[in-house]
Write an enzyme that holds these catalytic residues in place. Structure first.
Site, mmCIF file in Angstrom:
data_model
loop_
_atom_site.group_PDB
_atom_site.id
_atom_site.type_symbol
_atom_site.label_atom_id
_atom_site.label_comp_id
_atom_site.label_asym_id
_atom_site.label_seq_id
_atom_site.Cartn_x
_atom_site.Cartn_y
_atom_site.Cartn_z
ATOM 1 N N SER A 201 0.835 -1.198 0.000
ATOM 2 C CA SER A 201 0.000 0.000 0.000
ATOM 3 C C SER A 201 0.877 1.258 0.000
ATOM 4 O O SER A 201 1.709 1.415 -0.883
ATOM 5 C CB SER A 201 -0.973 -0.042 1.183
ATOM 6 O OG SER A 201 -2.010 0.904 1.021
ATOM 7 N N ASP A 297 -7.836 -3.153 -7.635
ATOM 8 C CA ASP A 297 -7.356 -2.881 -6.282
ATOM 9 C C ASP A 297 -8.489 -2.371 -5.390
ATOM 10 O O ASP A 297 -9.131 -1.358 -5.680
ATOM 11 C CB ASP A 297 -6.229 -1.851 -6.340
ATOM 12 C CG ASP A 297 -5.635 -1.569 -4.992
ATOM 13 O OD1 ASP A 297 -6.170 -0.676 -4.294
ATOM 14 O OD2 ASP A 297 -4.669 -2.238 -4.609
ATOM 15 N N HIS A 364 -6.203 -6.133 -1.919
ATOM 16 C CA HIS A 364 -5.236 -5.073 -1.628
ATOM 17 C C HIS A 364 -4.230 -5.621 -0.621
ATOM 18 O O HIS A 364 -4.609 -6.011 0.479
ATOM 19 C CB HIS A 364 -5.953 -3.852 -1.049
ATOM 20 C CG HIS A 364 -5.068 -2.658 -0.846
ATOM 21 N ND1 HIS A 364 -4.588 -1.897 -1.884
ATOM 22 C CD2 HIS A 364 -4.586 -2.085 0.280
ATOM 23 C CE1 HIS A 364 -3.860 -0.899 -1.413
ATOM 24 N NE2 HIS A 364 -3.830 -1.000 -0.097
#
Length: 419
Positions: A201, A297, A364
């Site tokens: 991330s 995502d 994710h």
């Protein structure tokens, strides 16, 4: 009991913010969240680490304050380190923690009262799973390396260098990066014969931003590569025709003084905000880089493509939470996002040294969770799990340029569904 109180405290604040009309993207700004945090709120399965997970203690970077390398609230940065052993004793894996960003004074002030802005709230011990696991059957290629998770407490992907004295905010991500790395170098990393910089991330973005800097720390004989997991944030058009994430990133870059940390190969022809988007950086990174990303995502669907501010009528609410609730036209829009992502990595993928694993999942961060990194039912492309693909690429066992067919063809995905 402590976790239970924290959970209900989170729910209370979520209700409070919702009541007063705080937008979803601002919710991420407040909490500096990534999906691992959202999972704990929404009850997504497999978010809890296995009961036998290795628990690793916290180490503060002593002397960092003298270098101005401090969290948003001025506290010392810190990391979790588990020493390598056997054949991995001289190999190092550095993982940069993710957790969103903050783009204005209000949200950064809130952030500094959480673990995303102050080491006062860092966990004393955290589980090492996935790519950080110390078990060969969970992490076949990196289990016995020195493995480090550097805590994220700046709000700009370890890249800012500024301050706001009136608000009591220190934007020192770049200095934290330098201080933490220098500390680890003094603890033996300078002698590494193999090194991998990773992150998920916001940490995945940071691993791209600092990839070549990391390579330059070591002599040429050291094998150095980088892995970005869920860090390919796109400057994409949202459902209203705007660019929600660009506006957000502009605030991060300008407030936190990010520009000097951005690669000059980008800023010499693009504005600083554009150079915070990985799609404009990856083609010029000299160090071998592996991009691991979901084509749909989950964070970007939630906060960049269809955030509430871009969807005032709530047309995307159900789809945003659960891909199975998307209409045909919404899936068509999301397929366009996937195509945009794939087009953005074409040049990058043409380099033999780079690696790619883009699966057609609504997910994710897939490297730090055991179920998505390496398990019996892990996501796969061509019968190859994420951990195997990354390992094959790092050790030059195979060229990895794996791109999934479009949704819904992949039956191995661990889709995130928000409740």
């Amino acid at each position: 009991m402590k976790r239970l109180i924290g959970f209900w405290g989170t729910i209370f604040v979520w209700i409070l913010l919702s009541t007063f009309g705080v937008k979803s993207l601002e919710f991420d700004e407040f909490f500096g969240t990534n999906v691992s945090y959202l999972e704990s709120v929404y009850g997504v399965s497999d978010a809890v680490p296995p009961p036998d997970a290795l628990m690793v203690g916290l180490t503060f970077v002593q002397g960092a304050a003298a270098k101005g390398a401090v969290c948003l609230d001025g506290t010392l940065p810190a990391y979790h380190l588990h020493r390598g052993f056997g054949t991995g004793a001289n190999s190092w894996l550095i993982n940069l923690e993710g957790g969103g960003w903050c783009n204005n004074i209000r949200t950064c002030v809130y952030r500094k009262k959480t673990r995303r802005g102050s080491s006062k709230y860092f966990e004393k011990q955290i589980p090492f799973t996935g790519i950080l696991s110390n078990k060969a059957h969970e992490n076949p290629d990196f289990f016995n390396w020195n493995r480090v998770k550097i805590g994220y407490c700046d709000g700009a992907s370890f890249s800012g260098d500024s301050e706001n004295k009136a608000a009591g905010l220190q934007f020192r991500g770049q200095r934290i990066w330098v201080a933490a790395i220098e500390d680890l170098m003094s603890k033996g990393m300078r002698y590494a014969n193999q090194a991998l910089l990773s992150g998920c991330s916001a940490g995945g973005l940071a691993s791209i931003l600092h990839c070549d800097d990391f390579r330059n720390l070591f002599p040429g004989r050291t094998k150095v590569k980088c892995l970005s997991d869920a860090g390919l944030f796109m400057d994409a058009t949202d459902v209203s025709g705007g660019h929600s994430l660009r506006g957000f990133y502009n605030g991060v870059v300008s407030l936190q003084g990010v520009q000097p940390s951005l690669p000059r190969t980008c800023t010499n022809h693009l504005d600083p905000t554009s150079c915070f988007f990985p799609q404009n950086l990856i083609a010029n990174i000299k160090t071998p880089l592996f991009i691991l990303n979901a084509a749909y995502d989950a964070w970007q669907v939630q906060e960049s493509l269809a955030p509430p501010r871009a969807d005032p009528k709530g047309t995307w609410v159900k789809c945003r939470k659960n891909h199975q609730q998307c209409s045909a036209s919404q899936i068509h829009f999301l397929q366009g996002f996937r195509n945009y992502m794939l087009n953005s990595v074409k040049g990058f993928a043409s380099s033999r040294q780079n690696g790619l694993f883009i699966n057609s999942c609504f997910a994710h961060c897939q490297s730090e969770r055991q179920d998505t990194w390496f398990a019996s039912n892990s996501p796969k492309i061509g019968n190859k799990a994420v951990a195997v693909a990354v390992g094959d690429w790092y050790f030059d066992r195979a060229s990895i340029k794996d791109i999934d067919c479009a949704y819904p063809c992949d039956r191995t995905c661990h889709h995130i569904v928000f409740r």
